[in-house]
Design a protein around this motif. Structure first.
Motif, PDB file in Angstrom:
ATOM      1  N   MET A 137      66.234 -29.127 -37.127  1.00  0.00           N
ATOM      2  CA  MET A 137      66.983 -29.251 -36.301  1.00  0.00           C
ATOM      3  C   MET A 137      66.950 -29.343 -34.880  1.00  0.00           C
ATOM      4  N   GLU A 138      67.519 -29.667 -34.438  1.00  0.00           N
ATOM      5  CA  GLU A 138      68.004 -29.796 -32.101  1.00  0.00           C
ATOM      6  C   GLU A 138      68.612 -29.440 -32.544  1.00  0.00           C
ATOM      7  N   HIS A 139      68.516 -28.556 -31.138  1.00  0.00           N
ATOM      8  CA  HIS A 139      69.673 -28.015 -31.061  1.00  0.00           C
ATOM      9  C   HIS A 139      69.745 -28.048 -29.207  1.00  0.00           C
ATOM     10  N   ILE A 140      71.021 -27.756 -29.260  1.00  0.00           N
ATOM     11  CA  ILE A 140      71.996 -28.134 -27.825  1.00  0.00           C
ATOM     12  C   ILE A 140      72.257 -26.724 -26.966  1.00  0.00           C
ATOM     13  N   ALA A 141      71.747 -26.906 -25.477  1.00  0.00           N
ATOM     14  CA  ALA A 141      72.344 -25.919 -25.396  1.00  0.00           C
ATOM     15  C   ALA A 141      73.488 -25.579 -25.405  1.00  0.00           C
ATOM     16  N   GLU A 202      78.847 -11.038 -22.868  1.00  0.00           N
ATOM     17  CA  GLU A 202      79.589  -9.767 -21.590  1.00  0.00           C
ATOM     18  C   GLU A 202      77.541 -10.057 -21.208  1.00  0.00           C
ATOM     19  N   ALA A 203      77.185  -9.380 -22.081  1.00  0.00           N
ATOM     20  CA  ALA A 203      75.332  -9.652 -22.202  1.00  0.00           C
ATOM     21  C   ALA A 203      75.022 -10.599 -21.610  1.00  0.00           C
ATOM     22  N   MET A 204      75.313 -12.350 -22.053  1.00  0.00           N
ATOM     23  CA  MET A 204      75.171 -13.499 -21.997  1.00  0.00           C
ATOM     24  C   MET A 204      75.720 -13.575 -21.213  1.00  0.00           C
ATOM     25  N   GLY A 205      76.637 -13.070 -20.551  1.00  0.00           N
ATOM     26  CA  GLY A 205      77.316 -13.750 -19.039  1.00  0.00           C
ATOM     27  C   GLY A 205      78.099 -15.095 -19.327  1.00  0.00           C
ATOM     28  N   GLY A 206      78.278 -15.655 -20.905  1.00  0.00           N
ATOM     29  CA  GLY A 206      78.966 -16.682 -21.030  1.00  0.00           C
ATOM     30  C   GLY A 206      79.651 -17.369 -22.743  1.00  0.00           C
ATOM     31  N   VAL A 207      80.306 -17.603 -22.950  1.00  0.00           N
ATOM     32  CA  VAL A 207      80.823 -18.195 -23.463  1.00  0.00           C
ATOM     33  C   VAL A 207      80.096 -19.541 -24.937  1.00  0.00           C
ATOM     34  N   ARG A 308      61.734 -16.141 -23.548  1.00  0.00           N
ATOM     35  CA  ARG A 308      62.897 -16.866 -23.681  1.00  0.00           C
ATOM     36  C   ARG A 308      63.759 -16.853 -22.390  1.00  0.00           C
ATOM     37  N   GLU A 309      63.389 -15.653 -21.735  1.00  0.00           N
ATOM     38  CA  GLU A 309      64.739 -15.516 -21.222  1.00  0.00           C
ATOM     39  C   GLU A 309      64.042 -16.141 -19.907  1.00  0.00           C
ATOM     40  N   GLU A 310      63.713 -17.095 -19.684  1.00  0.00           N
ATOM     41  CA  GLU A 310      63.369 -18.164 -18.935  1.00  0.00           C
ATOM     42  C   GLU A 310      63.729 -19.481 -19.009  1.00  0.00           C
ATOM     43  N   ARG A 311      63.852 -19.615 -19.960  1.00  0.00           N
ATOM     44  CA  ARG A 311      64.238 -20.952 -20.939  1.00  0.00           C
ATOM     45  C   ARG A 311      66.121 -20.657 -21.265  1.00  0.00           C
ATOM     46  N   PHE A 312      66.201 -19.704 -20.779  1.00  0.00           N
ATOM     47  CA  PHE A 312      68.059 -18.831 -21.337  1.00  0.00           C
ATOM     48  C   PHE A 312      68.207 -19.297 -19.691  1.00  0.00           C
ATOM     49  N   LEU A 313      67.519 -19.120 -18.668  1.00  0.00           N
ATOM     50  CA  LEU A 313      68.021 -19.189 -17.328  1.00  0.00           C
ATOM     51  C   LEU A 313      67.770 -19.914 -16.542  1.00  0.00           C
ATOM     52  N   SER A 314      67.229 -21.054 -16.849  1.00  0.00           N
ATOM     53  CA  SER A 314      67.241 -22.442 -16.212  1.00  0.00           C
ATOM     54  C   SER A 314      68.162 -23.462 -16.847  1.00  0.00           C
ATOM     55  N   ALA A 315      68.482 -23.110 -18.067  1.00  0.00           N
ATOM     56  CA  ALA A 315      68.505 -24.087 -18.775  1.00  0.00           C
ATOM     57  C   ALA A 315      69.426 -24.205 -19.798  1.00  0.00           C
ATOM     58  N   GLU A 316      69.734 -22.823 -20.104  1.00  0.00           N
ATOM     59  CA  GLU A 316      70.885 -22.672 -21.326  1.00  0.00           C
ATOM     60  C   GLU A 316      72.292 -22.050 -20.602  1.00  0.00           C
ATOM     61  N   LYS A 317      72.167 -20.972 -19.673  1.00  0.00           N
ATOM     62  CA  LYS A 317      73.167 -20.153 -19.442  1.00  0.00           C
ATOM     63  C   LYS A 317      74.211 -21.214 -18.728  1.00  0.00           C
ATOM     64  N   SER A 318      73.827 -21.787 -18.200  1.00  0.00           N
ATOM     65  CA  SER A 318      74.677 -22.479 -16.842  1.00  0.00           C
ATOM     66  C   SER A 318      75.562 -23.618 -17.234  1.00  0.00           C
ATOM     67  N   THR A 319      75.267 -23.363 -19.041  1.00  0.00           N
ATOM     68  CA  THR A 319      76.382 -24.956 -19.696  1.00  0.00           C
ATOM     69  C   THR A 319      77.197 -24.161 -20.779  1.00  0.00           C
ATOM     70  N   LEU A 320      77.309 -22.494 -20.805  1.00  0.00           N
ATOM     71  CA  LEU A 320      77.640 -21.883 -21.609  1.00  0.00           C
ATOM     72  C   LEU A 320      79.383 -21.533 -20.989  1.00  0.00           C
TER      73      LEU A 320
END
Length: 532
Positions: A137-141, A202-207, A308-320
């Motif tokens: 599976m190819e997952h999208i941020a 709320e912990a992830m800061g987005g939906v 995981r945290e580096e990947r989340f903060l750099s590439a995914e959190k802004s897309t939520l």
């Protein structure tokens, strides 16, 4: 036993030496092979009619296939027979009581020259494995959030009873970054489940764009491969956060395999480190879980140069998507009938809430949360109340009552005095004296209601004279006032019924007289009577 096949690079050297005119002994000596091996490869070239130039151009896997075409056993008739029946055996294995041993016995009866049991199970296992192939599976941020509950539970100790309280562990992860979240809740029921999910967002800061749960009752009413039916509370949650819910297929854990893998890792990175610790409330337990999860998300991932945290903060959190300004409150729904007293009865809290009196006897719909109660009728909101948890009590809005009921509830000393003042000073004075009497307020209010009725039934002058007469005689009962009005007593010149008090005088014995003249219980009878 047959020798191990030679590397195709050596075979290409063999072909080139053969093309140059070298003999079998020379080729064997140069390549370090036996003469029989060289002779066998040259024989395969001759029997197969291969073109040496074409063989040299082939890549090693294709060249290997030209010289080693496979095991002859897979070309035998018995293999073709077994292969034709593998689909049937796969289906039969799903039936109750059917085993591989039983299928092999049936197979041998139909083909006595067939494979042995180990060979039969090997080919059947290969068939089953090929059916279970998985797709990458190819997952999208920011696209999906996988959620699940762990099978095992964590515990805390009740301080008052010493009882060990089991807690469910909610687990979630974003598949793109594999960023994970975990929290302990008391159960898998809808309130606890949605509370855990809101804490996760709320912990992830987005939906994310979609939430992928399994088919637990708190989220899905009816599981279906194509169109599962969601719990209304789950739909309300998704609408509040602006996302959608896409449940995984029933009995298909690979639909959310990453969160299944997270559960396994949490067993070793959360459950194991906390195994010897004691907690005395769920908040302390969740603080410890959070500490372990921070360490888990900051641990460098295998075969990747980041955590995981580096990947989340750099590439995914802004897309939520952004979180709503208010946290979701679980909504409950009910359809009730308005009672004759203009209230509906909420069974969950055993409490009554008022609605406008015009809706008495009609059915209304309730939507209530932990803090508010909203009442609707015919697509219109007719009442809103702050939710009360007092049992067998009433929450009433005065505007919902009829006018006479509103007046009844607003009764007080001040309202009666104000009404009397508007009539006349005499009536106001009578009311003031009346309320100074030490009587139960409800009794006074009834007396006042009776006096106001008499005011409406008699002329103003007669009523005011009656007030003066009553004040002079100090008899403040409704019946006396009514008798004065009906008989016209206030118009006569008779003496007051109550005489003035006696004047002060000196003919008073006082306390000392009675204190000295009364016998005590220690006095003995003087005449001996009553002596024992």
């Amino acid at each position: 036993m047959a020798g191990k096949p030679k590397q195709m690079s050596q075979i290409k050297q063999l072909i080139r030496l053969y093309q140059s005119g070298s003999g079998i002994k020379t080729i064997a000596r140069i390549l370090g092979m036996s003469k029989n091996t060289v002779r066998s490869y040259l024989k395969k070239m001759a029997d197969g009619g291969f073109n040496t130039e074409e063989l040299l151009k082939q890549e090693d896997p294709l060249l290997e296939k030209s010289f080693h075409s496979g095991n002859p056993a897979y070309k035998a008739d018995k293999f073709e027979y077994l292969k034709s029946r593998l689909d049937y055996y796969e289906k039969e294995l799903k039936r109750t009581g059917v085993t591989k041993q039983l299928l092999w016995q049936e197979y041998i009866e139909s083909d006595p020259t067939g494979y042995s049991y180990p060979q039969f199970t090997y080919h059947l296992r290969q068939q089953l494995v090929s059916r279970k192939g998985s797709m990458v599976m190819e997952h999208i941020a920011g696209d999906k959030l996988y959620i699940d509950f762990s099978g095992k539970k964590l515990h805390y100790i009740d301080r008052s009873t010493g009882e060990l309280i089991a807690c469910e562990v909610f687990v979630a992860c974003l598949p793109f970054s594999d960023y994970a979240f975990a929290i302990a809740v008391r159960s898998q029921q809808t309130p606890d489940f949605l509370y855990a999910l809101s804490c996760c967002l709320e912990a992830m800061g987005g939906v994310p764009k979609a939430i992928v749960p399994d088919n637990l009752k708190a989220a899905v009413i009816k599981a279906d491969k194509y169109e599962p039916v969601l719990n209304q509370s789950m739909e309300d949650f998704a609408n509040h956060y602006g996302t959608v819910v896409v449940p995984a297929r029933s009995a298909r854990p690979k639909d959310k395999s990453l969160v299944e893998n997270q559960v396994k890792m949490i067993y070793s990175r959360v459950f194991a480190p906390l195994r010897n610790q004691q907690f005395f409330d769920i908040h302390a337990l969740n603080q410890a879980i959070n500490t372990c999860m921070v360490k888990h998300n900051q641990t460098r991932m295998q075969q990747k140069p980041y955590c995981r945290e580096e990947r989340f903060l750099s590439a995914e959190k802004s897309t939520l998507d952004e979180l709503p300004s208010e946290r979701f409150e679980l909504k409950y729904y009910a359809e009730l009938k308005v009672g004759n007293n203009g209230h509906i009865y909420l069974q969950r809290n055993k409490h009554y809430y008022s609605v406008p009196f015009t809706y008495i006897g009609m059915k209304v719909k309730l939507i209530y949360t932990r803090t508010m109660v909203s009442i609707y009728c015919q697509g219109k909101q007719i009442a809103v109340h702050i939710r009360s948890y007092r049992e067998n009590a009433y929450t009433t809005v005065a505007e919902h009552l009829k006018s006479e009921h509103q007046a009844y509830k607003k009764r007080s000393h001040e309202t009666y005095l104000a009404r009397a003042r508007e009539h006349s000073p005499e009536f106001h004075e009578l009311m003031q004296v009346l309320f100074k009497r030490a009587r139960y307020p409800e009794q006074l209010y009834r007396t006042c209601d009776g006096l106001f009725k008499l005011k409406r039934d008699f002329p103003v002058e007669e009523f005011d004279k009656a007030c003066k007469y009553v004040l002079k005689n100090k008899l403040y009962t409704y019946y006396f006032f009514k008798n004065v009005l009906e008989n016209g007593i206030a118009n006569s010149e008779e003496e007051p019924l109550v005489k003035d008090a006696l004047p002060e005088h000196a003919n008073i014995r006082g306390r000392a007289y009675y204190a000295s003249s009364q016998p005590t219980h220690f006095d003995q009878p003087k005449d001996g009577l009553g002596a024992q």
